[in-house]
Design an enzyme around this catalytic site. Structure first.
Site, short mmCIF file in Angstrom:
data_model
loop_
_atom_site.label_atom_id
_atom_site.label_comp_id
_atom_site.label_asym_id
_atom_site.label_seq_id
_atom_site.Cartn_x
_atom_site.Cartn_y
_atom_site.Cartn_z
N ASP A 459 5.00 -21.10 -40.87
CA ASP A 459 5.72 -21.78 -41.94
C ASP A 459 7.16 -22.09 -41.50
O ASP A 459 7.67 -21.51 -40.53
CB ASP A 459 5.73 -20.87 -43.18
N ASP A 528 2.06 -27.70 -51.00
CA ASP A 528 1.99 -26.51 -51.87
C ASP A 528 1.37 -26.86 -53.21
O ASP A 528 1.02 -25.98 -53.99
CB ASP A 528 3.39 -25.92 -52.09
C1 GLA Z 1 5.87 -21.69 -48.46
C2 GLA Z 1 4.44 -22.15 -48.17
C3 GLA Z 1 3.50 -21.46 -49.11
C4 GLA Z 1 3.63 -19.96 -48.96
C5 GLA Z 1 5.08 -19.52 -49.18
C6 GLA Z 1 5.28 -18.07 -48.86
O1 GLA Z 1 6.28 -22.14 -49.70
O2 GLA Z 1 4.35 -23.54 -48.25
O3 GLA Z 1 2.16 -21.87 -48.86
O4 GLA Z 1 3.19 -19.59 -47.69
O5 GLA Z 1 5.97 -20.28 -48.38
O6 GLA Z 1 6.59 -17.67 -49.05
#
Ligand code: GLA
Length: 719
Positions: A459, A528
């Site tokens: 990420d 997301d």
């Molecule tokens: C980001 C990612 C999510 C999740 C969060 C965890 O927002 O896009 O899918 O992994 O971080 O903190």
């Protein structure tokens, strides 16, 4: 021979299976584009290279300058520059001359042309590279800049684009591109290409949610099935820019490269700078053909694990967020395995003091309160259930409240004496520093080895700001390049050392989706936002260039945790099946009936996933998420159609969806009903989706016929 030189060495022709790219030397002696479009017979090639004789023009404009292969800033020009340098002593005017050309048709399945140019005063050379593969119309271009050993000082690179792509004059140019935001990435936009400079860019240090590095230029009335479409894209995952310049006198050029305004690189004497690649594709079959050609190229030539299908993964983030524990993850793993998941991924919250997003980022060891025996018991449990095991990591980031930051406050991007502004309570580590890069590689390598991780979700949740590098103040700008290259390098090294490891690129959802990242990862986290209706438009935009196998889609809870929208489980599955299907819901809150239905859907997906992940995609009309739409996938004798109707209109009768590019003379059998249709029938008359929708198992019976969110999955086999 895919690449040939004209007899007098004053022109070069790059031939791909369906397109042609011609370069000649213009009146100033510099390489200029003479043609880029669908294939032409070789009888015409001489014609192309001669070029047109320009009519008289005043001295106030130089429209032909945008045809040059490199838009070097110097001499008489007023267009957007693609290459701008400051030579030692402050001279800022490049005067390039053509030196020589090299053609390499030898390499297995690919050919490369290199055109070399040199400055007439300074020891500075420019090498333009063109690479084509035997089975693709995509042309890959990049530029190598070389400051000679005898250069008397540093050359400062203000702008070094990868390529300039010229598109010949036409009256009705439109463009297509995608833009978006967190939770709403890759929204397709089409409009008239304005006269002037249209720039898309990212200044975030990532590809960004706001824009994606590609543009298509096409006639206004181009459709999924018809029209000459030219696409330019950039393979880069840091800041970038792309400018389409439409000249008032005619002609469009698209110049694209890494970095943004004010990002400059210092090129010491004897050093080379190789730009990221830019990819161009000219097709003559509408947007559908364009997407299919991009997908085939990406699958065969960019993705590292070419022949492999993506497993169905379960990710526990939406179920638990930061509140994770060993027992609860094991329970979710049991349920995930029971519905058919093949890979279990523990997301954020497993390490350091990371109990929320304010602390712990950077301390990459399991949290002893949550996982008293480390992660091994969970990994063993997951493997015992027959699933692979994966973890979430965010290596490029640090919370100031972490042991890492307390030990190395100098590792983050910053300028001395300036505020270190936080976003999501975090700062960006400077991966351009070798010590930081080696630290990240070491702990990642160790983590992957310790648990024999099958998967990491990598990420990157915070854009660059205050991007300073005090120890390298002379060349701050290089961090924008060095950081992204270090990310690529670490991923590639991890893959090399651990050939079983697969990687997902995530950046607050789809903030780092591009052809650069695609070369070191297996899939993207698309957004997301897992709301099925919103996903339809996101997936539609994503599919323009990027293949289904790289698009990870989770089925999550209803009401959706982000949008609160209530959508039936089958519809959520059918939307998520249009890529690499995954589950991301809180399985503890799903009823037995829902878990049973999920198991059925997962099993069904496994039967069709090869067709979806590696088949040819046809988008069957309509506005995704608004009315009746469908996506069709064809692979060898199998056809899969996913149809969606989010909102029913009571007064409309039976609605048909006509399929595309089947064999009109062949017959296709519906696997569920046994009905047999000719390809011609399916392409002329089409499938009646009302029938399909009303009688499909998960939809029950006709009593649902006026419900919103109807969807269907049709499987046809050529008999
Ligand atoms: C980001 C990612 C999510 C999740 C969060 C965890 O927002 O896009 O899918 O992994 O971080 O903190």
């Amino acid at each position: 021979m895919p690449i040939t030189a004209a007899p007098n060495e004053k022109g070069w022709l790059i031939e791909t299976p369906g397109s042609l790219y011609a370069i000649g030397l213009d009146a100033t002696g510099l390489p200029a584009q003479r043609y880029w479009g669908p294939s032409l017979p070789s009888d015409d090639w001489g014609q192309l290279l001669r070029g047109d004789t320009s009519p008289w023009r005043s001295d106030t404009s130089r429209p032909e300058e945008v045809q040059q292969e490199v838009l070097a800033d110097g001499g008489v020009r007023w267009g957007v520059p693609g290459l701008q340098v400051v030579f030692p002593g402050g001279n800022q005017s490049l005067e390039l001359r053509f030196v020589d050309a090299r053609i390499d048709n030898e390499a297995a399945g690919q050919s490369t042309l290199v055109l070399s140019l040199a400055d007439s005063l300074f020891a500075f050379s420019v090498h333009l590279h063109y690479r084509v593969r035997a089975d693709s119309d995509v042309i890959e271009r990049w530029m190598e800049l070389e400051s000679g050993e005898d250069a008397e000082g540093d050359v400062v690179l203000l702008r070094g684009d990868s390529a300039n792509w010229f598109i010949d004059e036409a009256d009705d140019y439109w463009y297509s591109s995608v833009n978006g935001h967190w939770g709403g990435e890759t929204q397709l936009e089409r409009g008239p290409l304005p006269v002037g400079d249209l720039t898309f860019s990212s200044r975030t240090g990532t590809t960004s949610h706001a824009a994606n590095p590609w543009i298509m230029v096409h006639p206004q009335h181009a459709t999924e099935e018809a029209g000459v479409i030219r696409t330019v894209s950039l393979g880069w995952s840091g800041s970038w820019h792309l400018t389409a310049q439409r000249r008032p006198e005619g002609g469009v050029s698209v110049t694209t490269g890494f970095g943004h305004e004010g990002v400059r690189l210092v090129l010491e004497s004897g050093r080379r700078h190789v730009t990221p690649p830019s990819y161009g594709l000219a097709t003559d079959g509408g947007f559908g053909e364009t997407s299919r050609k991009w997908h085939a190229f990406a699958v065969r030539h960019l993705r590292p694990a070419v022949d492999e299908l993506r497993p169905v993964l379960y990710n526990s983030w939406e179920a638990t967020e930061f509140d994770v524990s060993e027992a609860q993850q094991m329970r979710l793993a049991d349920k995930a395995a029971a519905i058919g998941a093949e890979l279990f991924v523990l997301d954020d919250g497993w390490f350091g003091a990371r109990t929320d997003d304010r602390r712990g980022l950077g301390d990459w060891h399991p949290n002893p309160d949550r996982f008293p025996n480390g992660l091994q018991p969970l990994a063993d449990h997951v493997r015992g259930l027959g699933m692979g095991f994966g973890l979430w990591v965010e290596p490029e980031m640090v919370n100031p409240d972490s042991d890492l930051y307390r030990a190395h406050p100098d590792w983050v991007l910053h300028f001395e004496g300036r505020t270190r502004h936080e976003a999501r309570n975090q700062l960006v580590l400077n991966f351009a520093r070798d010590d930081v890069k080696q630290w990240a590689l070491a702990w990642l390598d160790d983590l992957v080895s310790t648990y024999r991780l099958d998967f990491i979700k990598w990420d990157m949740n915070r854009s660059f700001t205050q991007a300073g590098w005090p120890e390298n103040a002379r060349d701050h700008g290089s961090l924008w390049l060095g950081h992204t290259r270090a990310v690529y390098d670490i991923m590639a090294t991890l893959r090399e050392r651990h050939p079983f490891l697969r990687i997902e690129s995530c950046s607050g959802g789809g903030g780092r989706v591009d052809f650069g990242m695609m070369q070191v990862i297996d899939q993207f986290w698309t957004s997301d936002n897992t709301d099925a209706l919103d996903r339809q438009t996101i997936q539609h935009g994503f599919s323009q260039l990027y293949p289904a196998i790289t698009m990870c889609n989770w089925v999550t809870d209803s009401p959706n945790p982000i949008t609160a929208r209530v959508v039936p489980l089958q519809y959520r599955f059918h939307v998520a099946m249009a890529g690499a299907l995954a589950i991301g819901g809180d399985l503890d809150s799903w009823s037995d009936a829902e878990l049973d239905e999920a198991a059925e859907q997962v099993a069904l997906y496994k039967e069709i996933r090869e067709v979806i992940q590696l088949g040819a995609l046809h988008r069957l009309g309509g506005r995704p998420g608004a009315g009746l739409t469908a996506v069709q996938y064809v692979r060898e004798n199998s056809v899969v159609v996913l149809s969606y109707e989010p909102r029913r209109s009571l007064e409309r009768g039976a609605r048909r969806t006509v399929l595309r590019r089947l064999d009109p003379a062949a017959f296709y059998v519906d696997q569920r009903t046994g009905r047999r249709f000719s390809g011609a029938y399916l392409m002329q008359r089409g499938l009646v989706l009302h029938d399909e929708l009303n009688t499909h198992p998960g939809n029950g019976s006709l009593r649902f016929s006026n419900r919103d969110y109807l969807s269907a999955l049709t499987r046809l086999t050529r008999s």
